[in-house]
Design an enzyme around this catalytic site. Structure first.
Site, mmCIF file in Angstrom:
data_model
loop_
_atom_site.group_PDB
_atom_site.id
_atom_site.type_symbol
_atom_site.label_atom_id
_atom_site.label_comp_id
_atom_site.label_asym_id
_atom_site.label_seq_id
_atom_site.Cartn_x
_atom_site.Cartn_y
_atom_site.Cartn_z
ATOM 1 N N LEU A 135 34.895 -22.046 32.543
ATOM 2 C CA LEU A 135 36.256 -21.533 32.762
ATOM 3 C C LEU A 135 36.196 -20.183 33.472
ATOM 4 C CD1 LEU A 135 39.326 -21.849 32.232
ATOM 5 C CD2 LEU A 135 38.997 -20.625 30.073
ATOM 6 N N THR A 136 35.385 -19.254 32.924
ATOM 7 C CA THR A 136 35.345 -17.879 33.434
ATOM 8 C C THR A 136 34.754 -17.826 34.847
ATOM 9 O OG1 THR A 136 35.004 -17.127 31.169
ATOM 10 C CG2 THR A 136 34.468 -15.559 32.925
ATOM 11 N N SER A 142 39.518 -12.480 31.443
ATOM 12 C CA SER A 142 40.621 -12.526 30.478
ATOM 13 C C SER A 142 41.833 -13.274 31.022
ATOM 14 C CB SER A 142 41.046 -11.103 30.102
ATOM 15 O OG SER A 142 39.981 -10.449 29.449
ATOM 16 N N TRP A 166 28.870 -16.660 33.522
ATOM 17 C CA TRP A 166 28.717 -16.433 32.080
ATOM 18 C C TRP A 166 28.856 -17.732 31.301
ATOM 19 C CZ3 TRP A 166 26.667 -11.981 31.151
ATOM 20 C CH2 TRP A 166 27.019 -10.866 31.897
ATOM 21 N N GLU A 373 35.372 -15.699 24.362
ATOM 22 C CA GLU A 373 36.442 -16.437 23.658
ATOM 23 C C GLU A 373 37.665 -15.564 23.434
ATOM 24 O OE1 GLU A 373 36.716 -19.464 22.970
ATOM 25 O OE2 GLU A 373 34.708 -20.314 23.011
#
Ligand code: TGC
Ligand code: FAD
Length: 394
Positions: A135-136, A142, A166, A373
């Site tokens: 996702l990141t 964020s 990451w 997370e």
């Protein structure tokens, strides 16, 4: 009867015999199989991949996935207790299991086709296949909704371009769950969708990331897609928009709230033991008021965290848990575990900085756990939005 210093409010009595048995089994595995290895792996910056099938046999991979897909069919409290015991060993061990269970098996179960579920879930539950969750991105942490990674329709499938950073388990994964923007066929508007990308696809690279001082006994990678073609059937058909990856995060954050208690207990128990044997001036340091105050503060926060996660688990199993409640437990338990690790390090004096004790390793790990997370700030803002009705994100 004396209170148990590690379970002051007797939370164990709130557990069923099955839940206690699951906890005990994972605890033994960590003590006997994992702890003897962790120092080496933390120093080398590696993960003991040979333990992955063992995690499968213990039921730690997809414990709540229905048995028809090879999962354990257990309740969420069992999953939480597993996470707690694994992270008592090391956050890297819990991370490997969390990613596989909550960030790969959960989205395949929730958003996948029957073919995808039957193909991947039973092998993943056994530890025969490993997954990762992308996702990141380098410029979107964020705020994942801003992601740049794109999919475009081409040749009965999709072509992916972009970089994820990451990513836990990235370089050892057989398949990546990748989130990318795709133009909706009807409206033309971008929609975030989930895709399964197998490790050997052309145009897919997974370089290992180096230089971490935290989560060293865990694989962290980049995922790079350059005109990477995947077939139509690799789209997770029921995924749609940012809500889909955020639903996965809710599952993983729930487990992390329990995991943090394990890391906190490892540090607290080490400091408590040490304080009873380390004599300075005329008595064990545990007999001085200042040290007792630190130990009591640690015990009080662990007790509160245990009650928070236990209650959250029961609500999850009843189907009433909300993502905001998960944010509170993740934020509180991880930030308190980090504070406990720092205080425990202080109680051990110089010895606290060595790898003869697990504290500094947990402390460094918890710096990551406090960030991934959803950072502590992001959960605080999420909770601020929940109680005021006003969003600080816009
Ligand atoms: P926002 O408008 O708030 O939400 C979009 C839609 O999603 C819904 N939603 C959720 N659903 C389920 N669970 C949650 N936690 C949810 N949070 C929001 C929301 O209701 C909405 O639904 P709908 O129907 O209205 O469309 O979105 P936003 O863009 O304002 O962002 C909100 C924010 C900042 C809270 C979110 O983006 C966020 O959580 N950011 C943090 C990112 C993050 O946690 N990344 C983690 C990457 S994975 C990872 O770190 C793995 S480490 C693994 C390991 O090794 O253990
Ligand atoms: P940023 O978003 O750049 O935040 C930097 C700082 O700014 C933080 O203090 C943050 O709280 C603050 N901040 C940001 N926005 C606001 C705001 N609106 N208001 C106030 N303060 C704000 N991701 C995956 O997708 N999959 C994985 O498997 C995965 N594993 C990871 C493993 C490790 C070891 C690490 C370290 C990270 C991993 N991540 C993974 C990434 C992780 O989820 C992100 O690092 C995290 O979401 C934070 O993003 P960022 O690092 O870009 O920080």
């Amino acid at each position: 009867m004396a209170n148990d210093p590690s379970d002051f409010y007797a939370v164990a009595e709130l557990l069923s015999p099955e839940e206690r048995q699951v906890q005990g089994t994972v605890r033994r595995f960590v003590d006997e199989e994992y702890l003897p290895l962790v120092r080496h792996h933390f120093e080398a910056g590696t993960f003991p991949t040979e333990l992955i099938p063992m995690l499968g046999r213990l039921g730690c991979l997809g414990p709540t996935i229905p048995m028809e897909y090879g999962g354990g069919g257990l309740n969420s409290v069992c999953y939480g207790l597993m996470a707690q015991e694994l992270e008592r060993g090391d956050s890297g061990l819990r991370s490997a299991a969390s990613v596989q269970s909550s960030l790969v098996m959960y989205p395949i179960l929730t958003f996948g086709s029957e073919d995808q579920k039957h193909h991947w879930l039973p092998r993943m539950a056994k530890g025969e296949a490993v997954g990762c969750f992308g996702l990141t991105e380098p410029d979107y942490g964020s705020n994942p909704g801003g992601m740049i990674t794109r999919a475009r329709r081409e040749r009965d499938g999709f072509v992916l371009n972009g970089t994820k950073r990451w990513i836990t388990n990235g370089s050892i994964a057989d398949v990546a769950v990748v989130w990318a923007k795709l133009a909706d066929e009807d409206s033309g508007q971008d929609v975030i969708r989930g895709f399964l990308v197998e490790k050997d696809r052309d145009g897919f690279e997974r370089p290992l990331m180096h230089g971490k001082w935290s989560l060293r006994a865990s694989i962290t990678s980049e995922l790079i897609f350059e005109d990477c073609w995947i077939p139509e059937e690799n789209l997770l058909p029921k995924s749609g928009n940012l809500k889909s990856p955020l639903m996965c995060l809710t599952q993983a954050r729930y487990g992390i709230s329990w995991g943090a208690i394990g890391a906190a207990l490892a540090c607290y128990e080490c400091a408590l033991d040490y304080s009873k044997s380390r004599v300075m001036f005329s008595r064990p340091i545990g007999g001085y008021q200042l040290v007792q105050s630190k130990l009591v503060g640690m015990m009080a926060e662990i007790t509160k965290a245990q009650l928070l996660s236990w209650r959250l688990g029961r609500m999850k199993d009843e189907g009433t848990m909300t993502p905001d409640q998960v944010s509170l437990a993740k934020m509180n338990n991880v930030s308190q575990a980090l504070a406990i690790a720092r205080t425990a390090r202080d109680i051990l004096g110089a010895n606290g900085i060595t790898d003869d004790y697990p504290i500094m390793r947990h402390m460094m790990n918890l710096e990551t756990v406090n960030t991934y997370e959803g950072t502590e700030d992001i959960h605080r803002l999420t909770l601020g939005r929940a109680i005021t009705g006003l969003s600080a994100f816009e």
